[in-house]
Write an enzyme that holds these catalytic residues in place. Sequence first.
Site, PDB file in Angstrom:
ATOM      1  N   TYR A  56     -51.913  35.852 101.417  1.00  0.00           N
ATOM      2  CA  TYR A  56     -51.799  37.078 100.551  1.00  0.00           C
ATOM      3  C   TYR A  56     -50.323  37.392 100.278  1.00  0.00           C
ATOM      4  O   TYR A  56     -50.410  38.457  99.704  1.00  0.00           O
ATOM      5  CB  TYR A  56     -52.469  38.188 101.865  1.00  0.00           C
ATOM      6  CG  TYR A  56     -53.869  37.747 101.996  1.00  0.00           C
ATOM      7  CD1 TYR A  56     -54.980  37.645 101.266  1.00  0.00           C
ATOM      8  CD2 TYR A  56     -54.135  37.638 103.575  1.00  0.00           C
ATOM      9  CE1 TYR A  56     -56.151  37.121 101.595  1.00  0.00           C
ATOM     10  CE2 TYR A  56     -55.519  37.218 103.708  1.00  0.00           C
ATOM     11  CZ  TYR A  56     -56.553  37.161 102.919  1.00  0.00           C
ATOM     12  OH  TYR A  56     -57.635  36.581 103.452  1.00  0.00           O
ATOM     13  N   HIS A  65     -58.722  38.741  93.467  1.00  0.00           N
ATOM     14  CA  HIS A  65     -58.299  38.093  94.740  1.00  0.00           C
ATOM     15  C   HIS A  65     -56.931  37.503  94.975  1.00  0.00           C
ATOM     16  O   HIS A  65     -56.257  36.934  93.821  1.00  0.00           O
ATOM     17  CB  HIS A  65     -59.338  36.916  95.216  1.00  0.00           C
ATOM     18  CG  HIS A  65     -60.404  37.262  95.342  1.00  0.00           C
ATOM     19  ND1 HIS A  65     -61.117  38.040  96.563  1.00  0.00           N
ATOM     20  CD2 HIS A  65     -61.751  37.054  94.340  1.00  0.00           C
ATOM     21  CE1 HIS A  65     -62.373  38.576  95.885  1.00  0.00           C
ATOM     22  NE2 HIS A  65     -62.881  37.680  94.908  1.00  0.00           N
TER      23      HIS A  65
END
EC number: 4.2.1.10
Length: 149
Positions: A26, A103
Amino acid sequence: MSQTHRILLLNGPNLNMLGAREPKHYGSISLTSIEEKIQTLATQHNVKVECFQANSEEKLINKIHESFQQVDFILINPAAYTHTSVALRDALLAVSIPFVEIHLSNVHKREPFRHHSYFSDVAEGVICGLGAKGYEFAFLFAMDYLAKK
Protein backbone atom coordinates in the site's frame (compact mmCIF):
# COMPACT_ATOMS: atom_id res chain seq x y z
CA MET A 1 -17.33 24.56 -15.06
CA SER A 2 -20.14 26.95 -14.31
CA GLN A 3 -21.31 25.26 -11.11
CA THR A 4 -19.31 23.90 -8.25
CA HIS A 5 -19.43 20.14 -8.42
CA ARG A 6 -19.41 17.99 -5.31
CA ILE A 7 -17.32 14.85 -5.00
CA LEU A 8 -17.32 12.31 -2.21
CA LEU A 9 -14.05 10.50 -1.52
CA LEU A 10 -14.89 7.28 0.35
CA ASN A 11 -12.31 4.98 1.90
CA GLY A 12 -13.12 1.63 3.42
CA PRO A 13 -11.75 -0.48 6.25
CA ASN A 14 -8.14 -0.30 7.40
CA LEU A 15 -7.25 2.57 5.06
CA ASN A 16 -6.90 4.80 8.12
CA MET A 17 -3.75 2.72 8.75
CA LEU A 18 -2.08 3.67 5.46
CA GLY A 19 1.57 4.50 5.89
CA ALA A 20 1.97 1.91 8.63
CA ARG A 21 0.00 -0.98 7.19
CA GLU A 22 1.82 -3.31 4.79
CA PRO A 23 3.81 -0.63 2.94
CA LYS A 24 4.95 -3.30 0.47
CA HIS A 25 1.39 -3.40 -0.88
CA TYR A 26 0.00 0.00 0.00
CA GLY A 27 2.98 2.35 0.08
CA SER A 28 4.19 4.59 2.86
CA ILE A 29 1.89 7.57 2.29
CA SER A 30 -0.86 8.23 4.83
CA LEU A 31 -4.55 8.58 4.05
CA THR A 32 -4.37 12.14 5.38
CA SER A 33 -1.70 12.94 2.77
CA ILE A 34 -3.84 11.44 0.00
CA GLU A 35 -6.85 13.46 1.15
CA GLU A 36 -4.78 16.66 1.32
CA LYS A 37 -3.58 16.12 -2.26
CA ILE A 38 -7.16 15.61 -3.47
CA GLN A 39 -8.28 18.74 -1.60
CA THR A 40 -5.50 20.70 -3.32
CA LEU A 41 -6.68 19.44 -6.70
CA ALA A 42 -10.27 20.27 -5.74
CA THR A 43 -9.32 23.86 -4.96
CA GLN A 44 -7.51 24.14 -8.29
CA HIS A 45 -10.62 22.86 -10.10
CA ASN A 46 -13.18 24.81 -8.04
CA VAL A 47 -14.75 21.59 -6.77
CA LYS A 48 -15.91 20.62 -3.30
CA VAL A 49 -14.61 17.30 -1.98
CA GLU A 50 -15.76 15.61 1.18
CA CYS A 51 -13.45 12.90 2.51
CA PHE A 52 -14.86 10.06 4.59
CA GLN A 53 -13.25 6.87 5.89
CA ALA A 54 -14.91 4.14 7.92
CA ASN A 55 -14.07 0.67 9.08
CA SER A 56 -17.79 -0.10 9.27
CA GLU A 57 -19.87 -1.18 6.29
CA GLU A 58 -22.93 0.46 7.87
CA LYS A 59 -21.23 3.87 8.11
CA LEU A 60 -20.10 3.70 4.48
CA ILE A 61 -23.61 2.75 3.33
CA ASN A 62 -25.15 5.56 5.38
CA LYS A 63 -22.70 8.07 3.87
CA ILE A 64 -23.63 6.90 0.37
CA HIS A 65 -27.34 7.25 1.17
CA GLU A 66 -26.75 10.77 2.57
CA SER A 67 -25.09 11.65 -0.74
CA PHE A 68 -28.26 11.06 -2.76
CA GLN A 69 -28.92 14.20 -4.84
CA GLN A 70 -26.13 15.96 -2.89
CA VAL A 71 -23.04 14.62 -4.66
CA ASP A 72 -22.14 14.56 -8.35
CA PHE A 73 -19.44 11.87 -8.30
CA ILE A 74 -17.96 9.34 -5.89
CA LEU A 75 -14.36 8.19 -5.68
CA ILE A 76 -14.32 4.98 -3.65
CA ASN A 77 -11.69 2.63 -2.36
CA PRO A 78 -13.88 -0.06 -0.85
CA ALA A 79 -10.78 -1.89 0.44
CA ALA A 80 -11.66 -5.40 1.67
CA TYR A 81 -15.36 -4.74 1.04
CA THR A 82 -14.51 -4.90 -2.66
CA HIS A 83 -14.64 -8.67 -2.47
CA THR A 84 -17.49 -9.11 -0.01
CA SER A 85 -20.06 -6.32 0.03
CA VAL A 86 -23.17 -6.68 -2.06
CA ALA A 87 -24.72 -4.15 0.36
CA LEU A 88 -22.24 -1.40 -0.61
CA ARG A 89 -22.76 -2.19 -4.28
CA ASP A 90 -26.53 -1.94 -3.82
CA ALA A 91 -26.16 1.39 -1.99
CA LEU A 92 -24.16 2.81 -4.90
CA LEU A 93 -26.74 1.56 -7.39
CA ALA A 94 -29.58 2.97 -5.27
CA VAL A 95 -28.25 6.54 -5.38
CA SER A 96 -27.26 6.42 -9.08
CA ILE A 97 -24.15 8.53 -8.55
CA PRO A 98 -21.34 7.76 -11.00
CA PHE A 99 -18.21 6.44 -9.34
CA VAL A 100 -14.67 5.22 -9.88
CA GLU A 101 -13.30 2.26 -7.93
CA ILE A 102 -9.75 2.80 -6.65
CA HIS A 103 -7.19 0.38 -5.26
CA LEU A 104 -3.66 1.27 -4.20
CA SER A 105 -2.26 -2.17 -4.99
CA ASN A 106 -2.69 -4.23 -8.13
CA VAL A 107 -5.32 -6.61 -6.83
CA HIS A 108 -4.73 -8.93 -9.80
CA LYS A 109 -1.14 -9.57 -8.66
CA ARG A 110 -2.31 -10.62 -5.22
CA GLU A 111 -4.25 -13.48 -3.67
CA PRO A 112 -6.99 -15.00 -5.87
CA PHE A 113 -9.78 -13.92 -3.50
CA ARG A 114 -8.85 -10.30 -4.25
CA HIS A 115 -9.41 -10.72 -7.99
CA HIS A 116 -13.20 -10.41 -7.77
CA SER A 117 -14.91 -7.05 -7.25
CA TYR A 118 -18.59 -6.45 -6.57
CA PHE A 119 -18.14 -2.91 -7.92
CA SER A 120 -16.14 -3.05 -11.14
CA ASP A 121 -18.99 -3.93 -13.48
CA VAL A 122 -21.09 -0.96 -12.33
CA ALA A 123 -18.27 1.60 -11.95
CA GLU A 124 -17.40 4.20 -14.57
CA GLY A 125 -13.86 2.92 -14.25
CA VAL A 126 -11.40 1.05 -12.07
CA ILE A 127 -7.88 2.16 -11.13
CA CYS A 128 -5.59 -0.27 -9.37
CA GLY A 129 -1.90 -0.74 -8.76
CA LEU A 130 -0.87 2.89 -9.17
CA GLY A 131 -0.52 3.67 -5.49
CA ALA A 132 -1.65 7.06 -4.20
CA LYS A 133 -1.44 8.46 -7.75
CA GLY A 134 -4.52 6.39 -8.54
CA TYR A 135 -6.60 8.77 -6.43
CA GLU A 136 -5.33 11.73 -8.45
CA PHE A 137 -6.08 9.98 -11.74
CA ALA A 138 -9.57 9.10 -10.50
CA PHE A 139 -10.17 12.72 -9.48
CA LEU A 140 -9.04 14.00 -12.89
CA PHE A 141 -11.29 11.46 -14.60
CA ALA A 142 -14.21 12.71 -12.50
CA MET A 143 -13.46 16.28 -13.60
CA ASP A 144 -13.50 15.22 -17.24
CA TYR A 145 -16.67 13.19 -16.76
CA LEU A 146 -18.50 16.06 -15.05
CA ALA A 147 -17.34 18.59 -17.66
CA LYS A 148 -19.01 16.50 -20.36
CA LYS A 149 -22.36 16.38 -18.55
